[in-house]
Design an enzyme around this catalytic site. Structure first.
Site, mmCIF file in Angstrom:
data_model
loop_
_atom_site.group_PDB
_atom_site.id
_atom_site.type_symbol
_atom_site.label_atom_id
_atom_site.label_comp_id
_atom_site.label_asym_id
_atom_site.label_seq_id
_atom_site.Cartn_x
_atom_site.Cartn_y
_atom_site.Cartn_z
ATOM 1 C CB ILE A 74 -0.961 0.022 1.205
ATOM 2 C CG1 ILE A 74 -1.745 -1.286 1.317
ATOM 3 C CG2 ILE A 74 -1.938 1.208 1.076
ATOM 4 C CD1 ILE A 74 -2.635 -1.376 2.555
ATOM 5 N N PRO A 75 1.486 1.574 -1.160
ATOM 6 C CG PRO A 75 2.590 1.464 -3.194
ATOM 7 C CD PRO A 75 1.466 0.857 -2.422
ATOM 8 C CG HIS A 76 0.816 5.290 2.613
ATOM 9 N ND1 HIS A 76 1.294 3.998 2.710
ATOM 10 C CD2 HIS A 76 1.217 5.920 3.725
ATOM 11 C CE1 HIS A 76 1.958 3.861 3.839
ATOM 12 N NE2 HIS A 76 1.939 5.019 4.482
ATOM 13 C CB VAL A 77 3.127 9.830 -1.188
ATOM 14 C CG1 VAL A 77 4.235 8.809 -1.077
ATOM 15 C CG2 VAL A 77 2.504 9.777 -2.565
ATOM 16 C CG LEU A 112 -4.419 5.081 -0.156
ATOM 17 C CD1 LEU A 112 -4.398 4.882 1.355
ATOM 18 C CD2 LEU A 112 -5.779 5.591 -0.594
#
Length: 165
Positions: A74-77, A112
């Site tokens: 779940i890459p999220h930035v 995200l």
């Protein structure tokens, strides 16, 4: 926009992702290539230059890998210029190394992108919601066996109202 359960506002998957933000059976040789591919797709949808997105995603991975285990990442930035949270789902043709805690390769990726200028609450709600969805082994199995973006979207957004009750 949010459902309320016991005083807690829950975000819904369909509020952050659309069918055209879902990709299936993507070929990626490694994490770097995958993040570039995700950034290219995201840039088309949100109007932010892909270099800004990929740079943010790569910097986030340097802080700590976003592979959460069970073949999921779940890459999220936070991205400057966004006014809402966007979700992008990718299933891979072949799993790749994502430096996950369980050392297993990843084939299900939910990215995200959140506004940079909010207090982080919405970002955390979205992250919690996505984590809940991917903690369900049945959902993961259905996603892995699905062949179309439409069916992946349906799986991702199914049961939201029944689980909130």
């Amino acid at each position: 926009m949010f459902s309320q359960v016991r005083g807690i506002f829950l975000m819904k998957m369909y509020e952050i992702i659309s069918t055209n933000a879902v990709r299936t059976k993507v070929k990626a040789a490694n994490k770097k290539q995958l993040l570039q591919d995700i950034a290219n797709i995201a840039a088309e949808h949100i109007g932010i230059p892909n270099m800004n997105i990929v740079k943010s995603l790569q910097q986030r991975e340097i802080l700590g890998p976003t592979g959460i285990g069970n073949g999921v990442a779940i890459p999220h930035v936070k991205i400057s210029g966004l006014t809402k949270i966007y979700g992008f789902f990718t299933s891979l043709e072949r799993p790749i190394d994502f430096e996950s805690a369980d050392k297993q390769p990843v084939d299900l990726i939910f990215t995200l992108l959140a506004p940079e200028n909010n207090n982080g609450t919405e970002h955390l709600k979205a992250l919690a919601m996505v984590s809940r969805v991917f903690s369900d082994k049945d959902i993961r199995a259905k996603l892995r066996s699905s062949e179309s973006a439409e069916s992946l979207f349906a799986i991702l957004t199914s049961n939201e109202d029944s689980k909130a009750a």
